[in-house]
Design a protein around this motif. Sequence first.
Motif, PDB file in Angstrom:
ATOM      1  N   ALA A   8     -10.116  10.159   3.275  1.00 13.88           N
ATOM      2  CA  ALA A   8     -10.454   9.326   4.431  1.00 13.88           C
ATOM      3  C   ALA A   8     -11.371   8.180   4.013  1.00 13.88           C
ATOM      4  O   ALA A   8     -11.230   7.042   4.484  1.00 13.88           O
ATOM      5  CB  ALA A   8     -11.117  10.169   5.513  1.00 13.88           C
ATOM      6  N   LYS A   9     -12.300   8.457   3.124  1.00 15.89           N
ATOM      7  CA  LYS A   9     -13.215   7.413   2.669  1.00 15.89           C
ATOM      8  C   LYS A   9     -12.470   6.335   1.879  1.00 15.89           C
ATOM      9  O   LYS A   9     -12.795   5.145   1.975  1.00 15.89           O
ATOM     10  CB  LYS A   9     -14.339   8.029   1.835  1.00 15.89           C
ATOM     11  CG  LYS A   9     -15.270   8.923   2.649  1.00 15.89           C
ATOM     12  CD  LYS A   9     -16.339   9.565   1.780  1.00 15.89           C
ATOM     13  CE  LYS A   9     -17.244  10.471   2.604  1.00 15.89           C
ATOM     14  NZ  LYS A   9     -18.293  11.122   1.777  1.00 15.89           N
ATOM     15  N   SER A  17     -12.230   2.265   2.958  1.00 16.10           N
ATOM     16  CA  SER A  17     -13.142   1.530   2.076  1.00 16.10           C
ATOM     17  C   SER A  17     -12.730   0.079   1.889  1.00 16.10           C
ATOM     18  O   SER A  17     -13.460  -0.703   1.276  1.00 16.10           O
ATOM     19  CB  SER A  17     -13.230   2.215   0.710  1.00 16.10           C
ATOM     20  OG  SER A  17     -11.985   2.155   0.034  1.00 16.10           O
ATOM     21  N   THR A  18     -11.566  -0.293   2.410  1.00 16.07           N
ATOM     22  CA  THR A  18     -11.100  -1.676   2.299  1.00 16.07           C
ATOM     23  C   THR A  18     -10.581  -2.151   3.646  1.00 16.07           C
ATOM     24  O   THR A  18     -10.229  -1.357   4.523  1.00 16.07           O
ATOM     25  CB  THR A  18      -9.966  -1.809   1.261  1.00 16.07           C
ATOM     26  OG1 THR A  18      -8.903  -0.909   1.603  1.00 16.07           O
ATOM     27  CG2 THR A  18     -10.463  -1.499  -0.139  1.00 16.07           C
ATOM     28  N   ASP A  19     -10.537  -3.462   3.801  1.00 10.90           N
ATOM     29  CA  ASP A  19      -9.845  -4.097   4.922  1.00 10.90           C
ATOM     30  C   ASP A  19      -8.907  -5.129   4.310  1.00 10.90           C
ATOM     31  O   ASP A  19      -8.312  -4.858   3.270  1.00 10.90           O
ATOM     32  CB  ASP A  19     -10.836  -4.684   5.935  1.00 10.90           C
ATOM     33  CG  ASP A  19     -11.904  -5.581   5.293  1.00 10.90           C
ATOM     34  OD1 ASP A  19     -11.766  -5.926   4.098  1.00 10.90           O
ATOM     35  OD2 ASP A  19     -12.866  -5.945   5.988  1.00 10.90           O
ATOM     36  N   TYR A  56     -13.071  -7.173  -0.813  1.00 13.81           N
ATOM     37  CA  TYR A  56     -14.155  -6.235  -1.095  1.00 13.81           C
ATOM     38  C   TYR A  56     -13.732  -4.780  -0.934  1.00 13.81           C
ATOM     39  O   TYR A  56     -12.716  -4.470  -0.303  1.00 13.81           O
ATOM     40  CB  TYR A  56     -15.347  -6.529  -0.176  1.00 13.81           C
ATOM     41  CG  TYR A  56     -15.830  -7.949  -0.301  1.00 13.81           C
ATOM     42  CD1 TYR A  56     -16.544  -8.360  -1.414  1.00 13.81           C
ATOM     43  CD2 TYR A  56     -15.526  -8.894   0.679  1.00 13.81           C
ATOM     44  CE1 TYR A  56     -16.965  -9.675  -1.550  1.00 13.81           C
ATOM     45  CE2 TYR A  56     -15.945 -10.209   0.553  1.00 13.81           C
ATOM     46  CZ  TYR A  56     -16.666 -10.594  -0.565  1.00 13.81           C
ATOM     47  OH  TYR A  56     -17.065 -11.899  -0.704  1.00 13.81           O
ATOM     48  N   GLN A  57     -14.548  -3.894  -1.507  1.00 22.98           N
ATOM     49  CA  GLN A  57     -14.338  -2.458  -1.356  1.00 22.98           C
ATOM     50  C   GLN A  57     -15.698  -1.770  -1.311  1.00 22.98           C
ATOM     51  O   GLN A  57     -16.500  -1.897  -2.237  1.00 22.98           O
ATOM     52  CB  GLN A  57     -13.512  -1.892  -2.512  1.00 22.98           C
ATOM     53  CG  GLN A  57     -13.294  -0.389  -2.423  1.00 22.98           C
ATOM     54  CD  GLN A  57     -12.242   0.108  -3.399  1.00 22.98           C
ATOM     55  OE1 GLN A  57     -11.252  -0.572  -3.652  1.00 22.98           O
ATOM     56  NE2 GLN A  57     -12.445   1.290  -3.944  1.00 22.98           N
ATOM     57  N   ILE A  58     -15.970  -1.059  -0.214  1.00 26.19           N
ATOM     58  CA  ILE A  58     -17.219  -0.310  -0.040  1.00 26.19           C
ATOM     59  C   ILE A  58     -16.863   1.022   0.613  1.00 26.19           C
ATOM     60  O   ILE A  58     -16.262   1.046   1.688  1.00 26.19           O
ATOM     61  CB  ILE A  58     -18.226  -1.070   0.844  1.00 26.19           C
ATOM     62  CG1 ILE A  58     -18.490  -2.477   0.304  1.00 26.19           C
ATOM     63  CG2 ILE A  58     -19.531  -0.282   0.937  1.00 26.19           C
ATOM     64  CD1 ILE A  58     -19.350  -3.333   1.219  1.00 26.19           C
ATOM     65  N   ALA A  99     -15.323  -5.271   8.213  1.00 29.26           N
ATOM     66  CA  ALA A  99     -14.832  -3.986   8.722  1.00 29.26           C
ATOM     67  C   ALA A  99     -15.031  -2.852   7.729  1.00 29.26           C
ATOM     68  O   ALA A  99     -14.480  -1.766   7.912  1.00 29.26           O
ATOM     69  CB  ALA A  99     -13.351  -4.100   9.096  1.00 29.26           C
ATOM     70  N   ILE A 100     -15.807  -3.091   6.671  1.00 30.16           N
ATOM     71  CA  ILE A 100     -16.107  -2.044   5.697  1.00 30.16           C
ATOM     72  C   ILE A 100     -17.608  -2.022   5.443  1.00 30.16           C
ATOM     73  O   ILE A 100     -18.301  -3.021   5.652  1.00 30.16           O
ATOM     74  CB  ILE A 100     -15.353  -2.254   4.364  1.00 30.16           C
ATOM     75  CG1 ILE A 100     -15.678  -3.627   3.765  1.00 30.16           C
ATOM     76  CG2 ILE A 100     -13.856  -2.103   4.568  1.00 30.16           C
ATOM     77  CD1 ILE A 100     -15.081  -3.864   2.389  1.00 30.16           C
ATOM     78  N   GLY A 101     -18.110  -0.876   4.999  1.00 30.92           N
ATOM     79  CA  GLY A 101     -19.530  -0.797   4.705  1.00 30.92           C
ATOM     80  C   GLY A 101     -19.984   0.634   4.513  1.00 30.92           C
ATOM     81  O   GLY A 101     -19.264   1.593   4.841  1.00 30.92           O
ATOM     82  N   GLU A 102     -21.186   0.789   3.978  1.00 27.80           N
ATOM     83  CA  GLU A 102     -21.772   2.110   3.769  1.00 27.80           C
ATOM     84  C   GLU A 102     -22.349   2.593   5.100  1.00 27.80           C
ATOM     85  O   GLU A 102     -23.546   2.497   5.372  1.00 27.80           O
ATOM     86  CB  GLU A 102     -22.858   2.057   2.696  1.00 27.80           C
ATOM     87  CG  GLU A 102     -23.319   3.435   2.247  1.00 27.80           C
ATOM     88  CD  GLU A 102     -24.366   3.379   1.149  1.00 27.80           C
ATOM     89  OE1 GLU A 102     -24.752   4.448   0.647  1.00 27.80           O
ATOM     90  OE2 GLU A 102     -24.794   2.263   0.800  1.00 27.80           O
ATOM     91  N   ALA A 103     -21.457   3.071   5.939  1.00 29.93           N
ATOM     92  CA  ALA A 103     -21.808   3.474   7.298  1.00 29.93           C
ATOM     93  C   ALA A 103     -20.769   4.481   7.776  1.00 29.93           C
ATOM     94  O   ALA A 103     -19.758   4.720   7.105  1.00 29.93           O
ATOM     95  CB  ALA A 103     -21.828   2.253   8.218  1.00 29.93           C
ATOM     96  N   LEU A 104     -21.030   5.076   8.926  1.00 28.99           N
ATOM     97  CA  LEU A 104     -20.031   5.912   9.578  1.00 28.99           C
ATOM     98  C   LEU A 104     -19.088   4.991  10.338  1.00 28.99           C
ATOM     99  O   LEU A 104     -19.494   4.295  11.268  1.00 28.99           O
ATOM    100  CB  LEU A 104     -20.697   6.894  10.543  1.00 28.99           C
ATOM    101  CG  LEU A 104     -19.735   7.779  11.355  1.00 28.99           C
ATOM    102  CD1 LEU A 104     -19.023   8.781  10.445  1.00 28.99           C
ATOM    103  CD2 LEU A 104     -20.470   8.496  12.478  1.00 28.99           C
TER     104      LEU A 104
END
Length: 626
Positions: free
Chosen positions: A25-26, A30-32, A36-38, A79-84
């Motif tokens: 799921a992560k 992790s991309t849009d 970038y990829q987070i 739309a990506i980031g180190e978040a829920l």
Amino acid sequence: MSLNPDFIHELHKQFTGDIRLDSAAKILYSTDASIYQIEPLGVAIPKTQDDLQSAVELAAKYKIPILPRGTGSSLSGQAIGEALILDCSRWLDSILNIDPETRTATVEPGVVLSTLNSASAQLGLTFGPDPASAERATMGGVIANNATGAHSILYGMSADHIISADVILGDGTLEKWDSDGKSKLIPIVDLIRKNYEDDIKQNYPKTWRNSAGYRLNYLLPWSPSAPPHWVGENYPANLKPHTWNLAPLLAGSEGTLAVIRRATVNLVPKPKHTILGVLSYRSIADACDDVPRLLNFKPSAIELIPQMILHLARSVPAYARQMGWIVGDPSAVLVVEFSGDQPSALKEAVRRLGDVLTVAESLEDQSRIWNIRKMGLGLMDSRPQTARPVAFIEDCAIPVERLGEFVREIERIFSTHDTEGGIYAHASGGCLHIRPILNLQTKEGVRALRSISNQVFALTLKLGGSMSSEHGDGITSGEWIEQTFGKDVTNAMRMLKHAADPENLLNPNKMFDAPPMDRQLRFGEDYQVKVWNSTLHFNYERGLAGAVEHCNGQGVCLKSNGVMCPSYQATREEQNSTRGRANLLRGLITRNPNDEVTEAVAQALDLCLACKGCKAECPSGVDMAK
């Protein structure tokens, strides 16, 4: 950072939707559609409004960063980031009301724009802003990016069509932002109005087509210019001095100010008749030079399509069949649309344009032309090469009278970096989507990314333009905000952010808090893959890894019609889309996969029908069956 176990336990007790914390799921989230990829902390898919509220309230309690997301078609990394991740596209997708008398619609954030337009069309109405991604973009994302499209010279930006919104602030507070002006943010808004009006008027870009930063100018209300054929009386729209409607602040805020629960938006009458005239030019710059003249004829849209896209369209079966309207091999074409009640008047308007290459009167003929234009992003990325068109300066808006000058300087910048690129899109609004061809898997490519970005920003600022005009700031353009608006106006934006989200939990590290735009790249100079030997050859795709990497994340496979992708249409699960499968496969070849990832790849591929719908319809030519 990892999620607090107590938070997870409490969320499970209150949440009826899906909570996904596994590696697969992560990877999927992790991309849009950006470069970038987070990796996120996890994914929650709310089934009800109570789910959404519970997630935000608990996140505030445990200080967990959250990121509301639609279908992930964002091009700037917002739309990506180190978040829920809060995926609102799956179940929060109801059209709650369409009122033909007031010409308004109330929607949940997961409603796809084309779905809203289909329902509104039965009443002769439509949502004015029309991004090319309408068949998969959700209304939450459309608003959050301040999206618009080909008809912005008539309808302006999404900010001009937000009437009210039910929102959740960063601390879990529920508010309704409308003309009643009731919000705990009012003291800060009042302070910004009183103390920063002169700075706002002095430092905002000179173009009305602007999505950089927050819409502080709408608080005054004031705009440095207006869409040339604006359908309303005043601009900005729906706002009056001494009123306190905060809803337009959501436009372009990228989920950093509040989480949208539902929104009421303005609808406009759907044109009764349209006609297209196509003009050919010897260069892109010549085409842009002609735009001010063409605007005098009162068109409803002027779109630029370069030779690069026309050539690439012939290589994708679904689009090659639609290319009969092109005569010869022009370096660029302008598609000029007129709309109105009298077909005879529209025909006369096209005749006045000059030497017209093609006239499209029927809806079928017009659809063929629009399809090529709307798939421009994907078509440019259909070349099977490591050096690819890169989205990082592709949302600039320039005062239209200086558009030709801008293009010539862009071509000079490309030349000094020994590259070329695609230049296309909304010429009538001064917005050009520009994608230099770079190999970001090399140090030279990453250095060029930074160098070109610096030079294009300086050029855009010099010409009175904006680096962000409909695709948002995110990571790509976030670092330019303070240089665009100045320190004082940027501080006013920070004050607004802190009032709405004091713990900085809503989509952190975006916009003016974004990292440098050349970090956290999906394909960077350290990118490595480990693939297995395949019995099929992938010579054309640069090997198996090249075939997997061909997906750029735009998510055309998430649309609900056509032949791509039937397994996604049936399940509405990201992993069962062409994009989802490509992302899982890329996760498999770029990391040491665990059992979760391996099993997820197996399940996703097992559900693939091998129907070749993606090969036929994906503008980038992804062939998942192979």
